[in-house]
Design an enzyme around this catalytic site. Structure first.
Site, PDB file in Angstrom:
ATOM      1  N   GLY A 138      -0.784  -4.347  15.283  1.00 59.94           N
ATOM      2  CA  GLY A 138      -0.145  -4.715  16.639  1.00 59.94           C
ATOM      3  C   GLY A 138       1.139  -3.761  17.115  1.00 59.94           C
ATOM      4  N   GLU A 141      -5.711  -3.728   9.912  1.00 58.87           N
ATOM      5  CA  GLU A 141      -6.320  -4.772  10.075  1.00 58.87           C
ATOM      6  C   GLU A 141      -7.593  -5.084   9.087  1.00 58.87           C
ATOM      7  OE1 GLU A 141      -4.224  -4.170  13.906  1.00 58.87           O
ATOM      8  OE2 GLU A 141      -5.521  -3.127  12.440  1.00 58.87           O
ATOM      9  N   GLU A 155      -0.470  -0.606  18.242  1.00 58.81           N
ATOM     10  CA  GLU A 155      -1.042  -1.035  19.664  1.00 58.81           C
ATOM     11  C   GLU A 155      -0.192  -1.167  20.842  1.00 58.81           C
ATOM     12  OE1 GLU A 155      -4.984  -3.695  18.657  1.00 58.81           O
ATOM     13  OE2 GLU A 155      -3.156  -4.485  17.505  1.00 58.81           O
ATOM     14  N   ALA A 180       0.953  -7.714  14.302  1.00 54.43           N
ATOM     15  CA  ALA A 180       1.246  -9.383  14.687  1.00 54.43           C
ATOM     16  C   ALA A 180       1.839 -10.000  13.513  1.00 54.43           C
ATOM     17  CB  ALA A 180      -0.122  -9.687  15.253  1.00 54.43           C
TER      18      ALA A 180
HETATM   19  N1  T1G Z   1       3.305 -10.467   9.762  1.00 50.48           N
HETATM   20  C1  T1G Z   1       4.247 -11.211   9.080  1.00 50.48           C
HETATM   21  N2  T1G Z   1       5.054 -11.187   7.824  1.00 50.48           N
HETATM   22  C2  T1G Z   1       4.825  -9.746   7.489  1.00 50.48           C
HETATM   23  C3  T1G Z   1       3.892  -8.731   7.970  1.00 50.48           C
HETATM   24  C4  T1G Z   1       3.237  -9.142   9.430  1.00 50.48           C
HETATM   25  N3  T1G Z   1       2.610  -8.369   9.830  1.00 50.48           N
HETATM   26  N4  T1G Z   1       3.926  -7.538   7.327  1.00 50.48           N
HETATM   27  C5  T1G Z   1       4.863  -8.051   6.081  1.00 50.48           C
HETATM   28  N5  T1G Z   1       5.249  -9.163   6.167  1.00 50.48           N
HETATM   29  C6  T1G Z   1       6.169  -9.965   5.354  1.00 50.48           C
HETATM   30  C7  T1G Z   1       5.633 -10.401   3.922  1.00 50.48           C
HETATM   31  O1  T1G Z   1       4.843 -11.285   3.948  1.00 50.48           O
HETATM   32  C8  T1G Z   1       6.995  -9.983   3.087  1.00 50.48           C
HETATM   33  O2  T1G Z   1       7.478 -11.371   3.292  1.00 50.48           O
HETATM   34  C9  T1G Z   1       7.990  -9.241   3.678  1.00 50.48           C
HETATM   35  O3  T1G Z   1       7.246  -8.845   4.962  1.00 50.48           O
HETATM   36  C10 T1G Z   1       7.702  -7.853   3.153  1.00 50.48           C
HETATM   37  O4  T1G Z   1       6.540  -7.478   3.109  1.00 50.48           O
HETATM   38  C11 T1G Z   1      -2.887  -7.902  16.780  1.00 50.48           C
HETATM   39  C12 T1G Z   1      -4.066  -8.835  14.525  1.00 50.48           C
HETATM   40  C13 T1G Z   1       4.805  -3.318   6.218  1.00 50.48           C
HETATM   41  C14 T1G Z   1       3.772  -1.934   4.710  1.00 50.48           C
HETATM   42  O5  T1G Z   1      -1.372  -5.722   8.051  1.00 50.48           O
HETATM   43  O6  T1G Z   1       1.216  -3.891   4.944  1.00 50.48           O
HETATM   44  O7  T1G Z   1      -1.390  -6.724  13.886  1.00 50.48           O
HETATM   45  O8  T1G Z   1       7.308 -12.343   1.253  1.00 50.48           O
HETATM   46  O9  T1G Z   1       6.488  -7.216   0.514  1.00 50.48           O
HETATM   47  O10 T1G Z   1       5.919  -3.474   0.370  1.00 50.48           O
HETATM   48  O11 T1G Z   1      -4.450  -5.972  16.073  1.00 50.48           O
HETATM   49  O12 T1G Z   1       4.162  -5.478   4.399  1.00 50.48           O
HETATM   50  O13 T1G Z   1       9.471 -11.413   2.044  1.00 50.48           O
HETATM   51  O14 T1G Z   1       8.494 -13.403   2.930  1.00 50.48           O
HETATM   52  O15 T1G Z   1       4.619  -6.315   1.852  1.00 50.48           O
HETATM   53  O16 T1G Z   1       7.790  -3.043   1.809  1.00 50.48           O
HETATM   54  C15 T1G Z   1      -1.414  -5.901  10.990  1.00 50.48           C
HETATM   55  C16 T1G Z   1       0.993  -5.817   6.641  1.00 50.48           C
HETATM   56  C17 T1G Z   1      -1.227  -7.133  11.210  1.00 50.48           C
HETATM   57  C18 T1G Z   1       0.717  -4.803   7.850  1.00 50.48           C
HETATM   58  C19 T1G Z   1       5.688  -3.560   3.951  1.00 50.48           C
HETATM   59  N6  T1G Z   1      -0.322  -5.327   9.986  1.00 50.48           N
HETATM   60  N7  T1G Z   1       2.223  -5.445   6.011  1.00 50.48           N
HETATM   61  O17 T1G Z   1       5.455  -3.405   2.847  1.00 50.48           O
HETATM   62  O18 T1G Z   1       6.803  -5.303   1.870  1.00 50.48           O
HETATM   63  S1  T1G Z   1      -2.756  -7.764  11.844  1.00 50.48           S
HETATM   64  C20 T1G Z   1      -0.323  -5.274   8.699  1.00 50.48           C
HETATM   65  C21 T1G Z   1       2.254  -4.449   5.265  1.00 50.48           C
HETATM   66  C22 T1G Z   1      -2.499  -7.195  13.675  1.00 50.48           C
HETATM   67  C23 T1G Z   1      -3.308  -6.822  15.770  1.00 50.48           C
HETATM   68  C24 T1G Z   1      -3.725  -7.528  14.463  1.00 50.48           C
HETATM   69  C25 T1G Z   1       3.495  -4.456   4.392  1.00 50.48           C
HETATM   70  C26 T1G Z   1       4.535  -3.271   4.839  1.00 50.48           C
HETATM   71  P1  T1G Z   1       8.213 -12.334   2.284  1.00 50.48           P
HETATM   72  P2  T1G Z   1       5.985  -6.511   1.694  1.00 50.48           P
HETATM   73  P3  T1G Z   1       6.587  -3.814   1.558  1.00 50.48           P
END
Ligand code: T1G
Length: 729
Positions: free
Chosen positions: A105, A128, A108, A62
């Protein structure tokens, strides 16, 4: 903006989600995807649908920025239910094709599909809990049905993604694709069409839900794992509660239960803190006044001068990131000792199965020994990591200046010394930057990037890119002794020592801090770093004529106004040769397991020092210990901010979260201050000021924000007067 694209391929519609950088399920995607799926479901020319992600990854979750909005507005987190229902109910088979990272998400969504295939290198997970929340898009309900209770708990509590083979084995995916995942998915879809309906709906699966009896020990183990591996954190326990609902409630009821639990987590202090930590870490790389066109130099070869503890760790971090490294020191013995340490470290990683023999061999092969400054000529970056002495570092930099290429970046790993005075030893101060690693440098994630008055923007951009390349977090701060992290550390550490003089024990102080969530107590940290480190800084300060208090304070060169006494015991311990872990004794005694053991000899020393200083000792409560230690950190943090050493409160949070063992679920010292309320904190500090003296003078910024009913978060959003622009080189 259109973010969902359809490519028809002979009856199979390939739906591509294109929302850079990680195809998050942002508002637009959530609006466009259901429309597309519904259209394709009705399209006679379409037999099956394949959903893929554009670019480097499938959907990585998400949109965390939207989650942050919901967390602070009290609004509802994004709701994916209708989209998931539409996908699962689609009369045509939907195949999810995952590559890169299918997370949160994203996974999911994939589990709502009828079939899942993944590229061999794909990683899938429910991270999460790293954000202080739980899967909120029916993930706990579908994952449990696909992989069983134990695996679902493992994935949701650890937050760690798994690879494609493990996902296949666990039943999460139907096929691993060696080639192009989209092509593989299209032929898989053709096969599904040929086999015909019905196509499996995850919601209907029950074969892995177990029984109350068979699940009871699994849940007990899961709770134990959550309590031990995620101390103090609420989300892992909440995830287990939602998984339990999957085993006891019908699917839709289980989803409603999950949704309620998930929404509460999003709005919780821990949810807010950990989402803040995630975004703050990513924003740290966006330095407010660094011009967008500042280009990082390409780095292939790094020369490290000094093969001591830090030099060795930095060499490994560089080799682990695929860089060529030369390691040098005054003599071959010192270099050989350093290389032997590196070899041992890689060997133990192989023994523990964390590294293959080939990878260890490759990394070791990347680190070449050199004598003296021989490694400087070919290097793109030279990192000096010699003994913490200004004159010695100036000498070393003068020689590096003579030997290194004109376009080379010159970096120092000093943890306290004046970058500008080091840079002044060269003819190119614009090429000089501080790269302050934390021990062990191959493990700790933080690099405090010290910007000197003359450091060029290109050099700064290179330092930030270097940190990212090493898989670390680079936070830019301005020059000033102790920079940001260590400068805040001193009042925090000394306040703990004052508390011990007044009646607390080092053990009590460290227990309060670790019970509160710190990775280590401050006395144990001092012992780990070596009591002689802080001693040397105190000597350096005593050795010279003190500047007027306001200059010292501005320059941050002394944590105490001139008329305030220093802690009594630390110097005595050093004089007794109790330097900490490295001598087996410091504030605590240490056995082979390096666990701190309270030492009556130290307690006696504290008591006698206190009585000779006329200090009447008393019972000190845990709350006072917590307030005086953490509030000392916050107060100095406010000074670091108002003096522009750090440009954002969030940067200070990232420094303490990734470099000083501050608990993520509290969001960092400045974020934590906001959760308590700055007015309350200011009042306590003002009370300490009255009781304990000038060292507790409230920072003017804290006083202002408290007066205005504001927060450090709002301070970060205030338009900033930029410090003097850096030179463009
Ligand atoms: N949403 C929005 N922006 C995101 C994002 C996300 N989920 N994940 C990464 N970004 C942006 C980040 O801020 C950065 O932005 C750019 O992408 C590169 O990220 C409903 C509620 C995917 C492994 O927890 O672990 O789903 O600084 O520097 O090292 O149940 O990002 O360039 O402007 O980290 O290559 C669950 C989180 C969400 C994954 C890539 N998902 N992301 O790593 O790049 S909660 C996560 C990561 C959810 C549901 C629930 C990592 C990555 P900017 P980066 P990276």
């Amino acid at each position: 903006m259109n973010q969902v694209f359809v490519t028809p391929t002979d009856g199979i519609a390939v739906v591509q989600i294109d929302n850079p950088p990680v195809n998050a399920l942002s508002r637009d995607v959530r609006e466009q995807l259901p429309v597309v799926v519904a259209q394709l479901a009705d399209d006679k020319a379409v037999d099956a649908i394949v959903i893929v992600g554009a670019g480097r990854t499938f959907v990585a979750g998400a949109d965390i920025k939207e989650l942050e909005e919901a967390a602070w507005s009290g609004g509802e987190p994004p709701d994916l239910h209708d989209l998931l229902r539409l996908v699962e109910e689609c009369p045509k088979p939907i195949v999810m094709a995952m590559h890169g990272t299918a997370l949160g998400g994203g996974l999911e969504l994939a589990m709502a599909g009828h079939y899942r295939v993944a590229a061999a290198g794909a990683r899938m997970g429910q991270p999460e809990v790293n954000l202080g929340i739980i899967p909120g898009a029916e993930g706990t309900q579908r994952l449990t049905r696909l992989v069983g209770v134990e695996k679902a708990i493992e994935l949701c509590v650890s937050g760690k993604p798994i690879g494609a083979d493990e996902a296949k084995q666990a039943g999460l995916i139907d096929q691993v694709i060696d080639g192009d995942p989209t092509l593989g998915a299209v032929s898989f879809a053709r096969e599904a069409v040929r086999r015909g309906a019905p196509h499996p709906r995850t919601r209907d699966r029950a074969d892995k839900l177990g029984t109350a009896e068979s699940n009871a020990p699994i849940f007990a183990r899961g709770l134990e794992m959550a309590r031990t591996t995620r101390r103090h954190q609420t989300a892992p326990l909440a995830a287990i509660e939602a998984i339990e609902a999957a085993t006891t409630l019908p699917f839709d009821e289980g989803c409603r239960r999950e949704r309620a639990i998930s929404a509460a987590c999003v709005r919780s202090d821990q949810g807010r803190a950990m989402v803040h930590a995630f975004l703050a870490e990513r924003n740290a790389a966006k330095v407010p006044d660094l011009p967008k066109d500042a280009r990082p130099a390409e780095l292939k070869e790094v020369a490290i001068i000094g093969a001591g503890t830090m030099g060795v760790g930095i060499a490994m971090a560089c080799a682990n990131a695929g860089l060529r490294v030369t390691l040098s020191d005054v003599g071959p013995e010192a270099v050989d000792r350093g290389l032997a340490t590196i070899r041992r470290s890689y060997e133990s990683s192989v023994t523990r199965g964390r590294l293959s023999t080939e990878a260890a061999g490759d990394r070791l092969g990347r680190i070449q020994p050199r004598a003296g400054f021989d490694g400087c000529e070919p290097a793109d970056l030279v990192i000096e990591a010699v003994f913490e002495n200004l004159a010695l570092k100036q000498q070393v930099f003068a020689e590096i200046d003579r030997r290194a290429r004109p376009d080379c970046v010159l970096a120092t790993n000093t943890s306290t010394l004046d970058i500008d005075r080091i840079a002044a030893a060269t003819g190119r101060p614009a090429s000089v930057v501080g790269l302050h690693f934390f021990s062990p440098a191959n493990v700790m994630r933080l690099i405090e990037i010290i910007r000197g008055d003359r450091t060029g923007t290109g050099v700064l951009a290179t330092a930030l890119a270097f940190a990212k390349r090493l898989g670390k977090v680079g936070v830019v701060v301005r020059n000033g002794p102790g920079f940001a992290g260590n400068r805040m550390m001193f009042p925090y550490m000394y306040e703990a020592q004052f508390l011990a003089e007044e009646g607390a024990t080092p053990e009590q102080v460290d227990r309060v801090l670790t019970d509160w969530g710190m990775a280590m107590g401050i006395f144990a940290v001092d012992d780990m770093g070596g009591l002689d480190v802080a001693w040397r800084i105190r000597q350096e300060k005593r050795g010279r004529t003190p500047f007027p208090p306001e200059v010292e304070r501005k320059r941050g060169t002394t944590p105490f106004p001139a008329n305030e006494r220093e802690p009594l015991v630390a110097d005595k311990l050093v004089e007794m040769g109790r330097l900490g872990q490295k001598t087996g004794k410091g504030w605590f005694r240490y056995g082979d397991d390096r666990r701190p053991i309270p030492d009556p000899e130290v307690l006696n020393l504290i008591e006698s020092a206190a009585s000779s200083a006329g200090i009447r000792r008393r019972q000190i409560g845990d709350e006072e210990i917590l307030e005086r230690t953490i509030y000392a950190l916050i107060n100095e943090g406010a000074r670091v901010l108002e003096e522009g050493v750090a440009s954002r409160a969030a940067d200070i949070d990232v420094i303490y979260l990734t470099g000083y063992g501050f608990p993520a679920f509290r969001g960092g010292p400045m974020f934590y201050a906001d959760t308590i309320g700055l007015a309350a904190i200011h009042d306590r500090i003002a009370a300490f000021h009255r009781e304990l003296g000038p060292r507790w003078k409230p920072a003017p910024l804290l006083a202002r924000l408290a007066r205005e009913g504001s927060t450090f978060r709002q301070f970060d959003a205030e338009p900033k007067r930029t410090a003097a622009p850096a030179s463009r080189s």
